[in-house]
Design a protein around this motif. Structure first.
Motif, mmCIF file in Angstrom:
data_model
loop_
_atom_site.group_PDB
_atom_site.id
_atom_site.type_symbol
_atom_site.label_atom_id
_atom_site.label_comp_id
_atom_site.label_asym_id
_atom_site.label_seq_id
_atom_site.Cartn_x
_atom_site.Cartn_y
_atom_site.Cartn_z
ATOM 1 N N GLY A 134 20.533 -8.809 -31.482
ATOM 2 C CA GLY A 134 21.417 -9.488 -31.849
ATOM 3 C C GLY A 134 22.300 -8.960 -32.982
ATOM 4 O O GLY A 134 23.532 -8.991 -33.166
ATOM 5 N N LEU A 135 21.581 -9.340 -34.043
ATOM 6 C CA LEU A 135 22.297 -8.827 -35.429
ATOM 7 C C LEU A 135 22.881 -7.616 -35.756
ATOM 8 O O LEU A 135 23.990 -7.448 -36.054
ATOM 9 N N ALA A 136 21.825 -6.568 -34.908
ATOM 10 C CA ALA A 136 22.534 -5.175 -34.842
ATOM 11 C C ALA A 136 23.896 -5.135 -34.065
ATOM 12 O O ALA A 136 24.927 -4.271 -34.589
ATOM 13 N N ARG A 137 23.912 -5.798 -33.168
ATOM 14 C CA ARG A 137 25.180 -5.622 -32.201
ATOM 15 C C ARG A 137 26.340 -6.378 -32.601
ATOM 16 O O ARG A 137 27.574 -6.038 -32.539
ATOM 17 N N LEU A 138 26.021 -7.462 -33.359
ATOM 18 C CA LEU A 138 27.089 -8.014 -34.340
ATOM 19 C C LEU A 138 27.503 -7.305 -35.407
ATOM 20 O O LEU A 138 28.321 -7.821 -36.124
ATOM 21 N N GLY A 139 26.851 -6.341 -35.815
ATOM 22 C CA GLY A 139 27.349 -5.289 -36.966
ATOM 23 C C GLY A 139 26.612 -5.830 -38.184
ATOM 24 O O GLY A 139 27.409 -5.445 -39.347
ATOM 25 N N MET A 193 14.209 -3.096 -30.788
ATOM 26 C CA MET A 193 13.967 -3.031 -32.184
ATOM 27 C C MET A 193 14.301 -1.604 -32.863
ATOM 28 O O MET A 193 14.879 -1.443 -34.106
ATOM 29 N N ALA A 194 13.953 -0.511 -32.204
ATOM 30 C CA ALA A 194 14.112 0.646 -32.654
ATOM 31 C C ALA A 194 15.844 0.806 -32.663
ATOM 32 O O ALA A 194 16.219 1.679 -33.510
ATOM 33 N N TRP A 195 16.363 0.177 -31.906
ATOM 34 C CA TRP A 195 17.942 0.639 -31.629
ATOM 35 C C TRP A 195 18.622 -0.087 -32.790
ATOM 36 O O TRP A 195 19.433 0.281 -33.503
ATOM 37 N N ALA A 196 18.468 -1.497 -33.171
ATOM 38 C CA ALA A 196 18.598 -2.147 -34.200
ATOM 39 C C ALA A 196 18.533 -1.510 -35.409
ATOM 40 O O ALA A 196 19.433 -1.533 -36.360
ATOM 41 N N HIS A 197 17.222 -0.734 -35.441
ATOM 42 C CA HIS A 197 17.103 0.027 -36.753
ATOM 43 C C HIS A 197 17.866 1.055 -36.938
ATOM 44 O O HIS A 197 18.501 1.557 -37.960
ATOM 45 N N ALA A 198 18.394 1.857 -35.649
ATOM 46 C CA ALA A 198 19.326 2.812 -35.673
ATOM 47 C C ALA A 198 20.465 2.214 -36.098
ATOM 48 O O ALA A 198 21.576 3.079 -36.992
ATOM 49 N N VAL A 199 21.162 1.136 -35.610
ATOM 50 C CA VAL A 199 22.485 0.657 -35.934
ATOM 51 C C VAL A 199 22.406 0.267 -37.434
ATOM 52 O O VAL A 199 23.475 0.419 -37.994
ATOM 53 N N SER A 200 21.488 -0.428 -38.094
ATOM 54 C CA SER A 200 21.512 -0.559 -39.379
ATOM 55 C C SER A 200 21.115 0.364 -40.333
ATOM 56 O O SER A 200 21.200 0.357 -41.598
ATOM 57 N N GLY A 201 20.652 1.412 -39.887
ATOM 58 C CA GLY A 201 20.329 2.593 -40.783
ATOM 59 C C GLY A 201 18.749 2.369 -41.460
ATOM 60 O O GLY A 201 18.959 2.910 -42.691
ATOM 61 N N THR A 202 18.123 1.617 -40.741
ATOM 62 C CA THR A 202 16.964 1.246 -41.589
ATOM 63 C C THR A 202 15.742 2.053 -41.228
ATOM 64 O O THR A 202 15.449 2.549 -39.932
ATOM 65 N N MET A 234 19.234 7.257 -29.659
ATOM 66 C CA MET A 234 19.935 7.023 -30.784
ATOM 67 C C MET A 234 19.265 6.682 -31.920
ATOM 68 O O MET A 234 19.402 7.373 -33.061
ATOM 69 N N TYR A 235 17.877 6.118 -31.591
ATOM 70 C CA TYR A 235 17.210 5.978 -32.842
ATOM 71 C C TYR A 235 16.588 7.504 -33.491
ATOM 72 O O TYR A 235 16.594 7.525 -34.646
ATOM 73 N N LEU A 236 16.199 8.228 -32.430
ATOM 74 C CA LEU A 236 15.759 9.430 -32.963
ATOM 75 C C LEU A 236 16.600 10.227 -33.695
ATOM 76 O O LEU A 236 16.442 11.077 -34.550
#
Length: 402
Positions: A134-139, A193-202, A234-236
């Motif tokens: 949710g946080l990642a999709r909200l940017g 979780m992996a996708w959220a890390h991809a968006v946040s660059g974490t 996307m994460y990879l």
């Protein structure tokens, strides 16, 4: 139900919305009147009532900006009483509805930090993954970026997940997830979780290791759907572009099998469809940039041709910048804040930039609103407002129109 809504308590109202969503049944008239009564009683809603109601709206894809604004304000006032499930459901719902409320998101992040760092508070895999998604999709972006020079040890993350510390929330959420027994999380939660890390660059090494350990067998067995495989891809990609993976990992059979399965899902997402707005922008650009070689739906020049660019051109002159013009419709932005991009869009732009493209965004909704009212024989026509808009966008990127 409609005749007795005025006698419903907050619990009755939220339960009714929850039941409609669970059944997948939307009666718009009932929902409209239910929200009118709920708005009148919001002061008496407890955290579970608030989170269940917004969850129901998101599940039914029923958007009411006025009610959501009021609900978010009330949730902000009561955030200190929210449990992890309440925070998770609320963030997931706001992200699904693409409704951005900065005060609530900021308060939810602070509350989530406390809950995740409290070792006595039980947080399920679903709540951890949905909160991160949710946080990642909200940017919401924060933390140690992929490509940073200093690696973060997993042991440090585990300690800070318990005691609070200098690493970011995405890392703490992942650390709590990975600390659970393997059977306590499913493929969807791990992929979210992996996708959220991809968006946040974490970057968290043990998350990548768990993916390689858990996913290949499930992917081969068909237990993970195409959406999850595209998330992992996307994460990879983010890890590869950030040079975080050692050569031994990149060449490992398990990694190559996982990447191959995810790449296949990425390619199967379908051919891009050219919108009317995209056609109009391309036609007007040819007038404003005469002699410039504009190409529509141009595949990126990486070895795998991973992205299709709406309109591509190479800046004439000495710089030769590769320009990727994206005509983004409403799904690329928050519903209540058309200028704020979703996490999906931010991730696309970051990956295009990593491939050497400068991304130029033309907001499709504003473009359509400026469209001339009359057409002539089906030919594309442009308003003065559209020309001014496009000239301004190009100028912001240092491109001078004729």
């Amino acid at each position: 139900v409609r005749r007795k809504l005025h006698s419903f308590t907050p619990q009755n109202l939220s339960n009714t919305a929850w039941a409609m969503a669970t059944l997948g049944h939307l009666d718009k008239r009932v929902m409209r009147e239910l929200l009118e009564e709920a708005a009148y009683q919001l002061l008496n809603f407890n955290p579970q009532n608030l989170s269940n109601t917004v969850w129901a709206l998101a599940t039914l894809q029923y958007y009411d900006a006025t009610f959501l604004t009021a609900l978010c304000a009330e949730a902000c006032r009561k955030i200190d009483r929210f449990k992890s499930q309440d925070v998770s459901n609320t963030l997931w719902a706001l992200a699904t509805l693409q409704h951005y409320d900065e005060p609530l998101i900021r308060a939810a992040v602070q509350r989530l930090e406390l809950l995740v760092c409290d070792r006595d508070h039980v947080v399920s895999a679903q709540h951890l993954a949905n909160s991160a998604w949710g946080l990642a999709r909200l940017g919401h972006e924060e933390g140690t970026q992929v490509g940073a020079s200093q690696a973060v040890r997993h042991e440090l993350i585990v300690d800070t997940a318990r005691e609070g510390g200098g690493v970011c929330l995405y890392q703490r959420l992942a650390a709590r997830l990975l600390a659970l027994e393997p059977g306590a999380m499913n493929t969807r939660e791990l992929c979210n979780m992996a996708w959220a890390h991809a968006v946040s660059g974490t970057w968290l090494p043990h998350l990548c290791q768990r993916l390689l350990k858990q996913l290949p067998a499930e992917l081969q067995g068909g237990a993970s759907d195409a959406i999850h495989r595209r998330q992992v891809f996307m994460y990879l990609l983010v890890l590869e572009r950030g040079a975080q993976l050692p050569p031994a990992t990149l060449q490992h059979p398990r990694y190559r099998a996982l990447r191959s399965a995810c790449l296949q899902a990425w390619r199967e997402k379908g051919e891009p469809k050219e919108s009317l707005a995209q056609q109009e922008v391309a036609a007007l650009m040819r007038q404003l940039l005469p002699g410039c070689d504009l190409r529509e739906e141009q595949v990126t020049d990486d070895s795998e041709g991973l992205f299709s660019i709406d309109i591509f051109f190479q800046e004439p002159g000495g710089s030769g910048r590769k320009m990727a013009v994206e005509v983004d419709g409403p799904t690329h932005f928050m519903t209540n804040m058309p200028g704020r991009a979703t996490g999906d869009t931010l991730l696309r732009d970051r990956l295009l930039a990593s491939l050497g493209y400068e991304v130029v965004v033309v907001p499709g909704v504003e473009w359509a609103a400026a469209r001339p009212r009359t057409a002539n024989g089906g030919e594309l026509q442009f308003s003065t407002q559209q020309e001014v808009m496009l000239r301004h966008i190009l100028q912001q990127h240092g491109v001078q129109a004729a």
